[in-house]
Design a protein around this motif. Structure first.
Motif, mmCIF file in Angstrom:
data_model
loop_
_atom_site.group_PDB
_atom_site.id
_atom_site.type_symbol
_atom_site.label_atom_id
_atom_site.label_comp_id
_atom_site.label_asym_id
_atom_site.label_seq_id
_atom_site.Cartn_x
_atom_site.Cartn_y
_atom_site.Cartn_z
ATOM 1 N N ILE A 108 0.860 -1.183 0.000
ATOM 2 C CA ILE A 108 0.000 0.000 0.000
ATOM 3 C C ILE A 108 0.894 1.230 0.000
ATOM 4 N N GLN A 109 0.796 2.022 -1.051
ATOM 5 C CA GLN A 109 1.595 3.236 -1.181
ATOM 6 C C GLN A 109 0.714 4.441 -0.854
ATOM 7 N N ILE A 110 1.098 5.187 0.197
ATOM 8 C CA ILE A 110 0.302 6.350 0.616
ATOM 9 C C ILE A 110 1.115 7.628 0.438
ATOM 10 N N ASN A 111 0.596 8.543 -0.360
ATOM 11 C CA ASN A 111 1.155 9.884 -0.491
ATOM 12 C C ASN A 111 0.139 10.852 0.115
ATOM 13 N N ASN A 112 0.485 11.403 1.258
ATOM 14 C CA ASN A 112 -0.459 12.205 2.027
ATOM 15 C C ASN A 112 0.155 13.581 2.283
ATOM 16 N N VAL A 113 -0.401 14.603 1.639
ATOM 17 C CA VAL A 113 0.079 15.972 1.802
ATOM 18 C C VAL A 113 -1.086 16.842 2.259
ATOM 19 N N LEU A 114 -0.992 17.363 3.463
ATOM 20 C CA LEU A 114 -2.043 18.208 4.026
ATOM 21 C C LEU A 114 -3.395 17.488 4.011
ATOM 22 N N GLY A 115 -3.353 16.180 4.217
ATOM 23 C CA GLY A 115 -4.584 15.412 4.197
ATOM 24 C C GLY A 115 -4.673 14.449 5.371
ATOM 25 N N GLU A 116 -5.698 13.625 5.358
ATOM 26 C CA GLU A 116 -5.927 12.653 6.428
ATOM 27 C C GLU A 116 -6.280 11.307 5.802
ATOM 28 N N THR A 117 -5.466 10.291 6.092
ATOM 29 C CA THR A 117 -5.681 8.955 5.545
ATOM 30 C C THR A 117 -5.931 7.968 6.676
ATOM 31 N N THR A 118 -6.963 7.129 6.519
ATOM 32 C CA THR A 118 -7.295 6.120 7.518
ATOM 33 C C THR A 118 -7.359 4.753 6.856
ATOM 34 N N LEU A 119 -6.606 3.806 7.408
ATOM 35 C CA LEU A 119 -6.663 2.411 6.982
ATOM 36 C C LEU A 119 -7.192 1.594 8.151
ATOM 37 N N ASP A 120 -8.349 0.983 7.970
ATOM 38 C CA ASP A 120 -8.978 0.192 9.028
ATOM 39 C C ASP A 120 -8.940 -1.280 8.611
ATOM 40 N N PHE A 121 -8.073 -2.072 9.276
ATOM 41 C CA PHE A 121 -7.917 -3.486 8.960
ATOM 42 C C PHE A 121 -8.794 -4.383 9.844
ATOM 43 N N THR A 122 -9.697 -3.790 10.628
ATOM 44 C CA THR A 122 -10.479 -4.558 11.598
ATOM 45 C C THR A 122 -11.226 -5.719 10.946
ATOM 46 N N ASP A 123 -11.872 -5.466 9.812
ATOM 47 C CA ASP A 123 -12.644 -6.505 9.119
ATOM 48 C C ASP A 123 -12.084 -6.784 7.728
ATOM 49 N N ALA A 124 -10.838 -6.419 7.505
ATOM 50 C CA ALA A 124 -10.243 -6.548 6.179
ATOM 51 C C ALA A 124 -10.023 -8.011 5.796
ATOM 52 N N ILE A 125 -9.946 -8.265 4.490
ATOM 53 C CA ILE A 125 -9.694 -9.597 3.955
ATOM 54 C C ILE A 125 -8.268 -9.618 3.417
ATOM 55 N N PHE A 126 -7.418 -10.443 4.029
ATOM 56 C CA PHE A 126 -6.002 -10.472 3.674
ATOM 57 C C PHE A 126 -5.743 -11.481 2.556
ATOM 58 N N GLN A 127 -4.891 -11.080 1.609
ATOM 59 C CA GLN A 127 -4.474 -11.947 0.522
ATOM 60 C C GLN A 127 -3.047 -12.444 0.719
ATOM 61 N N HIS A 128 -2.312 -11.782 1.596
ATOM 62 C CA HIS A 128 -0.910 -12.120 1.857
ATOM 63 C C HIS A 128 -0.668 -12.054 3.365
ATOM 64 N N GLN A 129 0.330 -12.801 3.805
ATOM 65 C CA GLN A 129 0.669 -12.727 5.229
ATOM 66 C C GLN A 129 1.533 -11.512 5.520
ATOM 67 N N ASP A 130 2.371 -11.107 4.575
ATOM 68 C CA ASP A 130 3.254 -9.947 4.763
ATOM 69 C C ASP A 130 2.756 -8.785 3.919
ATOM 70 N N ILE A 131 2.426 -7.699 4.588
ATOM 71 C CA ILE A 131 1.926 -6.494 3.913
ATOM 72 C C ILE A 131 2.844 -5.332 4.249
ATOM 73 N N THR A 132 3.138 -4.510 3.251
ATOM 74 C CA THR A 132 3.991 -3.343 3.454
ATOM 75 C C THR A 132 3.220 -2.067 3.140
ATOM 76 N N ILE A 133 3.252 -1.130 4.088
ATOM 77 C CA ILE A 133 2.682 0.194 3.857
ATOM 78 C C ILE A 133 3.848 1.165 3.661
ATOM 79 N N LYS A 134 3.933 1.759 2.485
ATOM 80 C CA LYS A 134 4.970 2.750 2.184
ATOM 81 C C LYS A 134 4.345 4.125 2.334
ATOM 82 N N LEU A 135 4.771 4.821 3.365
ATOM 83 C CA LEU A 135 4.097 6.058 3.763
ATOM 84 C C LEU A 135 4.944 7.286 3.463
ATOM 85 N N ASN A 136 4.353 8.236 2.760
ATOM 86 C CA ASN A 136 4.960 9.549 2.545
ATOM 87 C C ASN A 136 3.949 10.575 3.045
#
Length: 213
Positions: A108-136
């Protein structure tokens, strides 16, 4: 000859006691107040005998149908269906949110400039065991909610920013692992559990109670 009580793994005994509490509450054997009180005691106790005493007066036990419903509720959702391997989220002077039962890609690549980003994995469906969030994240905020059965590793760099990781990171080896990397400049990153395991137990018990009612 059966294993003596004191030699049994305490967490296994605790799990069986909590299961019995949920089953009896869902069938109306004990009240909501008694259920929550005993649940608190079960989660806090480190004594085998104290745990068993909490359910000594309860007759109903967990069966295969209960175990199946519990697995569906408390096991991370996996799917073999492969979506795109990368999700790009660009947020400039706005809000962006992913929540509910959404398919989580490998990156997951996040480019956030003067904004607000929310990722809620509470009920998410996973396709991989290892997930990477690349945050800017520059002059913005990023919020990540996870269930307690998901591990989080935070490797982000920050400058004049705040990073708060309240995730327990104590899930088992089969649990998904989310690695957050990148940078936060003049912004904030928050990682926390949206619903505690106690809240999930209560919600699950009430769901079963509604079914039997």
């Amino acid at each position: 000859m059966p294993v003596t009580l004191e030699d049994r793994p305490i967490e296994k005994v605790r799990e069986e006691v909590i299961d019995k509490l949920i089953v009896n509450y869902s069938h109306g054997i004990i009240s909501a107040e008694a259920f929550e009180r005993r649940l608190d005691d079960a989660m806090a106790s480190d004594s085998h005998q104290e745990l068993l005493d909490l359910v000594a007066d309860l007759s109903l036990s967990a069966d295969d149908e209960y175990s199946s419903k519990k697995d569906q509720q408390f096991t991370p959702n996996y799917t073999s269906k492969q979506q795109d391997d990368t999700l790009n989220i660009n947020c400039v002077l706005g809000n962006n949110e992913r929540s509910g039962q959404w398919a989580v890609p490998k990156t997951i690549q996040i480019n956030n400039v003067l904004g607000e980003t929310t990722l809620d994995f509470t009920d998410a469906i996973f396709q991989h065991q290892d997930i990477t969030i690349k945050l800017n994240c520059i002059l913005g905020s990023a919020t990540v909610f996870i269930p307690e059965n998901v591990n989080v590793v935070c490797k982000t760099y920050c400058a004049v920013s705040s990073i708060e990781n309240c995730a327990p990171s104590m899930a088992n080896r089969q649990a998904p692992i989310i690695t957050i990397e990148g940078k936060v400049i003049l912004g904030s990153l928050s990682v926390s559990v949206k619903r505690t395991i106690k809240e999930k137990f209560i919600a699950f018990a009430n769901q079963l109670k509604d079914t039997f009612s």
